[in-house]
Structures are given as structure tokens and as C-alpha cells.
Design an enzyme around this catalytic site. Structure first.
Site, PDB file in Angstrom:
ATOM      1  N   GLN A 103       0.828  -1.205   0.000  1.00 26.29           N
ATOM      2  CA  GLN A 103       0.000   0.000   0.000  1.00 26.29           C
ATOM      3  C   GLN A 103       0.863   1.257   0.000  1.00 26.29           C
ATOM      4  OE1 GLN A 103      -2.353  -0.737   3.554  1.00 26.29           O
ATOM      5  NE2 GLN A 103      -4.090  -1.394   2.326  1.00 26.29           N
ATOM      6  N   TYR A 173      -7.224   8.697   5.204  1.00 29.64           N
ATOM      7  CA  TYR A 173      -5.884   9.114   4.819  1.00 29.64           C
ATOM      8  C   TYR A 173      -5.966  10.158   3.698  1.00 29.64           C
ATOM      9  CZ  TYR A 173      -4.613   5.230   7.807  1.00 29.64           C
ATOM     10  OH  TYR A 173      -4.490   4.390   8.882  1.00 29.64           O
ATOM     11  N   ARG A 221      -7.400   1.079  -2.301  1.00 26.13           N
ATOM     12  CA  ARG A 221      -8.150   0.751  -1.087  1.00 26.13           C
ATOM     13  C   ARG A 221      -9.052   1.946  -0.824  1.00 26.13           C
ATOM     14  NH1 ARG A 221      -9.060  -3.522   2.740  1.00 26.13           N
ATOM     15  NH2 ARG A 221      -8.830  -2.753   4.840  1.00 26.13           N
TER      16      ARG A 221
END
Length: 275
Positions: A103, A173, A221
């Protein structure tokens, strides 16, 4: 076993064929070194799962720049020294027929300067519900630098022999912070309308795809619902996700839920009804 046939059948993303549909999603396990670098212990962790038969292993979030390095045991993905380690990881996992990704992570206002010794950043001056620090508002130079940092990280992963990178655009995020009306109250071209709030993620996808070319997997994601007042809803995400998919530059969407203001639903508990 007939009903399980699809689970054990291969699936292909670009030129990457995963031998089955069994995947380990990215998670922080605190096995890297205290200096933010991979090590033998973490290598064996991933190798053991490849031996166990998983088709795809996605390593946990790696910081794309110092503004997103929050814990010592998280990868400093912004250092070239990480490339030889990724080469070793890739060789170990590939030897057992599994594919390996990681990621790409900028946590925005979810960061803390305690370990990184730099300020946290965000689309707007909205303090993190998790860390409580007031972030610096990113100007256009900061935004373009962050996008470059993501692209540079993807190239390091490619040089390290990984099969792809998953953009972490969930759990509150940075890409989600730009996307969400909860954390983005900007008045410039990166805020306001949905088109403007999507601008950061769209430019990010473009830059990463250009950096790695056509034969490297890029996933995302994402969240299905922020589950907070004035945040992104399921209806919002039903509109947003197809726009990313239609670029032709994103190979899969990995859907989660929540943000730091609704921490529990990261992994939906039984109290949440099916959506």
C-alpha cells in the site's frame, strides 16, 4: 467443491496472473525494523503466507514521504535503500507462486510529528480525530510534491520486483481527506464541488500510471461509507468509484469502511447491518 471453484481459479490484472482469489489485505504488523526498514523477520512473515497458498499478499502501508511516517516499524518508502529489500521479498514470495504488492500511504492529518519530526499535512486545517494535531494546509506546491512522492514510491516498488501498488484512499488518509467534505473545506480547485474534491486522486492516479507504465498493477483501497456526519456516504461512493474505474488506469478497488472518526467500522462489526 463446485461452489468453491471460483475461489481457487486464477484472475489476471494487466500482465499479472494471481493463481487464486485468496488475498491477504494490507495491515500493520509492527515487524519491520525500528528504523523503518524491512528486515529478515518481516520477510519470513510474508514468505510463510506465500507457502500457505495465498494468491496475493498486499503488504501494509508504506510512507511515501516523511510527512506520513508515523510509527518506527512502518516502511520508509521514500528511501531508495528499500529497493534491495523489496527485491528479496519479491523473490521469496514469488518462489511459492504468490504475488506481492504494497500500500502507498500518505496519512495526511492522521500523522504525528512525534517520530517523523515534521508537521502533518491535510487538505484543510481539520485536526485528526486520532492524533489531535492541527495539520498544515497543503498549498499547490505541497500537493504536487505529494503526488510526485507517490509516483516515486511506485517506481521503487517496481524496481523492487513487486507486482503492484495499492493506493490507500481509505480510513481517512490523505486522498480520502481531499475527497471528503468532512475534511476538505478548501475554496480553490481542490475543494468544493465533487469534481474539485476528486482532483487530487485523479491527478495521483495519472501520475502513478505514467511513472510505472502499462504493465504494473495499480489498485485502490477505498471506503464504502465514512459513517460520519457530513462525510462521504454510500451513495457518494457509488458515484465516485466508477469515475476512478473508467480512467482505465486502476485495476481493482478494495472496499473498506469508516474513517478515524468512526474507527470501529474499519472492520465492520455485527452491529452494522449489511449494506
Amino acid at each position: 467443491m463446485t461452489e468453491m471453484a471460483e475461489l481457487f481459479s486464477p484472475i489476471t490484472f494487466r500482465n499479472c496472473t494471481v493463481k487464486n482469489r485468496i488475498m491477504i489485505s494490507g495491515h500493520i504488523h509492527m515487524l519491520a525494523s525500528h528504523e523503518g526498514m524491512p528486515n529478515e523477520r518481516e520477510l519470513r512473515y510474508h514468505e510463510a503466507r506465500a507457502k500457505g497458498g495465498f494468491g496475493l499478499i498486499v503488504m501494509g502501508a508504506a510512507a511515501v514521504n516523511p510527512h506520513s511516517w508515523i510509527i518506527p516499524e512502518g516502511h520508509k518508502g521514500y528511501l531508495d535503500e528499500i529497493i534491495p529489500w523489496y527485491q528479496r521479498y519479491s523473490e521469496a514470495v514469488h518462489a511459492h507462486g504468490a504475488k506481492l504488492m504494497i500500500q502507498a500511504w500518505h496519512n495526511g492529518h492522521q500523522n504525528s510529528g512525534f517520530w517523523s519530526n515534521v508537521n502533518s499535512q491535510c487538505a484543510s486545517q481539520i485536526p485528526s480525530a486520532g492524533q489531535g494535531e492541527v495539520p498544515a494546509v497543503m498549498d499547490e506546491d505541497d500537493i504536487q510534491q505529494a503526488i510526485k512522492d507517490y509516483a516515486d514510491f511506485a517506481v521503487r516498488c517496481q524496481k523492487g520486483g513487486l507486482d503492484g501498488v495499492e493506493i490507500h484512499c481509505a480510513h481517512g488518509y490523505l486522498p480520502q481527506q481531499f475527497l471528503s467534505p468532512y475534511s476538505n473545506i478548501r475554496k480553490d480547485k481542490y475543494g468544493g464541488s465533487l469534481e474539485n474534491r476528486m482532483r487530487f486522486s485523479m491527478e495521483l492516479i495519472d501520475a502513478m500510471r505514467e511513472a510505472v507504465g502499462e504493465d504494473f498493477v495499480l489498485g485502490m483501497r477505498i471506503i464504502g461509507d465514512e459513517l460520519v456526519r457530513v462525510g462521504l456516504t454510500l451513495d457518494d461512493m457509488k458515484e465516485i468509484a466508477p469515475i476512478w474505474a473508467q480512467t482505465g488506469k486502476v485495476d481493482y478497488l478494495n472496499i473498506s469502511g469508516g474513517t478515524y472518526r468512526s474507527v470501529a467500522p474499519f472492520v465492520g462489526p455485527m452491529m452494522l447491518p449489511p449494506r
